[in-house]
Design an enzyme around this catalytic site. Structure first.
Site, short mmCIF file in Angstrom:
data_model
loop_
_atom_site.label_atom_id
_atom_site.label_comp_id
_atom_site.label_asym_id
_atom_site.label_seq_id
_atom_site.Cartn_x
_atom_site.Cartn_y
_atom_site.Cartn_z
N SER A 1 46.61 49.41 41.86
CA SER A 1 46.96 48.75 42.93
C SER A 1 48.66 48.42 42.62
O SER A 1 48.97 48.42 41.46
CB SER A 1 46.44 47.26 43.10
N TYR B 1 42.67 39.46 41.45
CA TYR B 1 42.83 40.87 41.75
C TYR B 1 43.63 41.51 40.81
O TYR B 1 43.56 42.68 40.04
CB TYR B 1 43.46 40.87 43.11
N LYS C 1 43.24 44.35 37.92
CA LYS C 1 43.84 45.80 38.09
C LYS C 1 44.78 46.28 37.04
O LYS C 1 44.74 47.51 36.67
CB LYS C 1 44.40 45.96 39.59
#
Ligand SMILES: [Zn+2]
Length: 656
Positions: free
Chosen positions: A540, A553, A557
């Site tokens: 990401s 998140y 990632k």
């Protein structure tokens, strides 16, 4: 063999002989014991009125590239009958001259090329002619006293033609043999080591005659107690062995192949047959199978690599033994393998090719075992097989597939494949020639992809056992693994660290990080045995440029990216490339529900539309865009790149 003729159905075509020809051709085509994979051919002779109002006799004969099972009217090539008959009287004609002149004699230039047996069909003085490669007839003929046995079965009402090359030579041979013959007393014609013809002035008789004559051969086999039965086999498993075999075959072929492993009772029984190595290597069922299967399979024993390399060397020697000057050798890789204890494997640069070979070998195995019970399997001499394998007309059938797609023969596995980037990756890889195992926790995954080259597998990627099973299923289906797209992910609800729910945090780590590590562990042993293997990890933009409110998140990632970097270091020595993409603002994915979109937009004090194109290029990024980049990174363009992180985000100041 049962007749499939249905009076009611046939009646529909009573006044249309070509439609009736289509009907009975399909009846033959539906019977795999008669014709396989485009084999066999049929014809009908008709009077047509030409442009000038004159009547002309035309042979409608199966066009090349058509399959009897699915043939249509336009699959029959109309050729002027008198010209074909005159060709049969020539002393000499090369096959390419024959093909050229057959084409020139067509009344419709847009029709397909007529079958190479058109001249033979022309000289048979009946309206309908049916030709198949019936297993039972060919199996009996491929034995030590084959000709005598065929005579014993059919008596004097069937003409027996010794083996010669198909095409003009065969037509000429039959022409010579039948100059003095009363065709009316013949019920058919057996071509030794090749097949059988029947003929009549009506479609039904010609078809029924085929069924009758083939049934006689089947009855003979039964009477001689040569029918083969297969006991339920004990199935051994060796997926790494399979991947190893596939890798070596791919190298010999200089192209990745799909390996179709067949562990059926028949295949295991054959592989374990005490005389297998001797009987499996005597030659094919009928010579025209050679272009698909090569003359013989490779026999795998303890060291598959050595077996395949030896096969390739022996193939080169076989070529040198028989080749005339100027002939180019085909690749020396085997097309199928017999693997004692494990069954058979068919290799194709496409799944379709592997399936065709698998079909042919099933019938070959039956015929070999029947013939063994009838005194011994005897195929044609090597030289005759070579002549078909390198026959210009057969080679032409194969060379149609020019310009292979970049991932032809490649095997990929994609997680999170039911939607968004994962689904787009499956579609893009498939469109570029790969077969793909598509994993997702959504049960719909088994129904999303319709093509046979995509295998949907339900898999909870947080469960190591489930991943192991899914990876095994993919390798079992296709023979190995070359490309891993590690994509499964979730976007947890936005929350500042102080407000982050612990379950939500853990869930993000489980799916966005841990699952990728488990998957990588399960795939590496197979990737090591892959063809130009590559891993692409979907991370990401949040890795190089994290945003507030997305710690669960971003942290996962970032960990995933670090995992990929270490993997690139560890796997380089195995020639496995590992690269990372950092997508951003891909809004056509399940992660970006309207709710999430609004929340993120609000966070940046933008409207949803502004947020969607808030990048330097002011462009929207789609799943398809990401999939194209992923495919490129899995392919030869990135062949010399590993450990790279490529953004796909429309340009981001913080990333740049
Ligand atoms: Zn034939």
């Amino acid at each position: 063999m049962k007749s499939r003729w249905q009076e009611q159905e046939a009646n529909k075509f009573r006044n249309d002989p070509l439609a009736l020809r289509v009907y009975t051709s399909r009846l033959l085509g539906q019977e795999p014991n008669l014709v396989l994979q485009g084999g066999g051919n049929t014809s009908v002779k008709l009077n047509i009125t030409n442009l000038f109002g004159e009547s002309e006799e035309v042979l409608y004969v199966k066009g090349s590239g058509w399959d009897l099972a699915t043939i249509e009217k336009q699959g029959f090539a109309p050729v002027r009958l008198d010209l074909l008959k005159r060709m049969a009287r020539l002393d000499d004609l090369t096959d390419s001259q024959m093909v050229k002149n057959q084409r020139a004699a067509m009344t419709d230039p847009s029709a397909p090329n007529p079958s190479v047996e058109a001249v033979l069909h022309a000289i048979i003085p009946f309206k309908f002619v049916d030709h198949t490669h019936a297993d039972s007839v060919v199996a009996v003929s491929n034995t030590k006293n084959g000709e005598a046995r065929i005579k014993e079965i059919y008596g004097r009402h069937v003409l027996i033609v010794p083996y010669v090359m198909p095409g003009f030579i065969l037509a000429r041979k039959v022409f010579e043999m039948t100059r003095e013959i009363d065709w009316q007393r013949l019920k058919g014609m057996v071509l030794l080591h090749h097949g059988i013809f029947t003929f009549a002035d009506d479609a039904r008789t010609s078809y029924t005659q085929m069924v009758r004559l083939v049934t006689k051969a089947e009855e003979y086999i039964r009477k001689k107690r040569a029918v083969v039965h297969f006991a339920k086999a004990k199935i051994n498993d060796d997926l790494l062995g399979l991947a190893n075999i596939r890798q070596t075959v791919s190298r010999a072929r200089n192209s990745a192949v799909i390996a179709k492993w067949n562990q059926g009772n028949r295949q295991i029984a054959f592989a374990n047959h005490p005389k297998m190595a001797a009987v499996a290597t005597r030659g094919p069922l009928t010579p025209d199978h050679v272009i698909r299967t090569k003359r013989v399979p490779v026999i795998i024993d303890q060291n598959s690599k050595k077996n395949i390399e030896r096969f390739a060397k022996e193939y080169q020697r076989y070529f040198t033994r028989h080749a005339s000057a100027g002939l180019k050798p085909l690749d020396p890789a085997p097309r199928w393998a017999v693997w004692p204890g494990y069954g058979t494997i068919s290799f194709g640069t496409t799944l379709a090719e592997a399936n065709i070979i698998n079909d042919i070998t099933e019938h070959t195995i039956d015929a070999i075992l029947v013939a063994e019970k009838l005194g011994g399997w005897q195929a044609l001499p090597e030289k005759d097989i070579f002549e078909i394998e390198y026959w210009e007309l057969e080679q032409a059938k194969l060379s149609k597939s020019a310009g292979a797609p970049v991932f032809q023969g490649k095997i990929a596995l994609v997680t999170g494949a039911a939607g968004g980037i994962g689904k787009a990756c499956v579609e893009t890889l498939q469109a570029q020639g790969a077969v793909v195992a598509a994993l997702d926790i959504d049960p719909a995954i088994t129904k999303i992809f319709k093509q046979p080259g995509a295998l949907g597998i339900i898999c909870d990627v947080t469960k190591p056992r489930a991943i192991e099973k899914a990876v095994s299923a993919a390798v079992r289906r296709f023979g190995g693994l070359d490309i891993l797209v590690s994509n499964a992910g979730i976007f947890p609800p936005s929350a500042a660290i102080v407000e982050t729910d612990q379950n939500s945090w853990q869930k993000s780590l489980n799916i966005n990080l841990n699952s990728h590590q488990i998957l990588m562990k399960a795939c590496i042993p197979y990737l090591e045995l892959g063809v130009d293997p590559a891993v692409v990890v979907i991370a990401s933009k949040n890795v190089p440029a994290p945003g507030p409110g997305a710690s669960a998140y971003s942290v996962a990632k970032a960990g995933l990216t670090q995992l990929a970097r270490v993997a690139a270091l560890e796997l380089a020595s195995k020639n496995i490339r590992v690269n990372v993409v950092h997508p951003n603002q891909v809004f056509d994915t399940a992660i970006w529900t309207q709710k999430v979109l609004e929340a993120r937009a609000k966070h940046y004090k933008m409207s949803v539309q502004e947020y969607k194109t808030s990048n330097l290029l002011k462009t929207e990024i789609t799943s398809k865009d990401v999939a194209s980049l992923v495919a490129t990174m899995a392919g030869p363009v990135f062949g010399k790149t590993t450990g790279a992180q490529i953004p796909i985000d429309g340009g981001n100041e913080r990333v740049i």
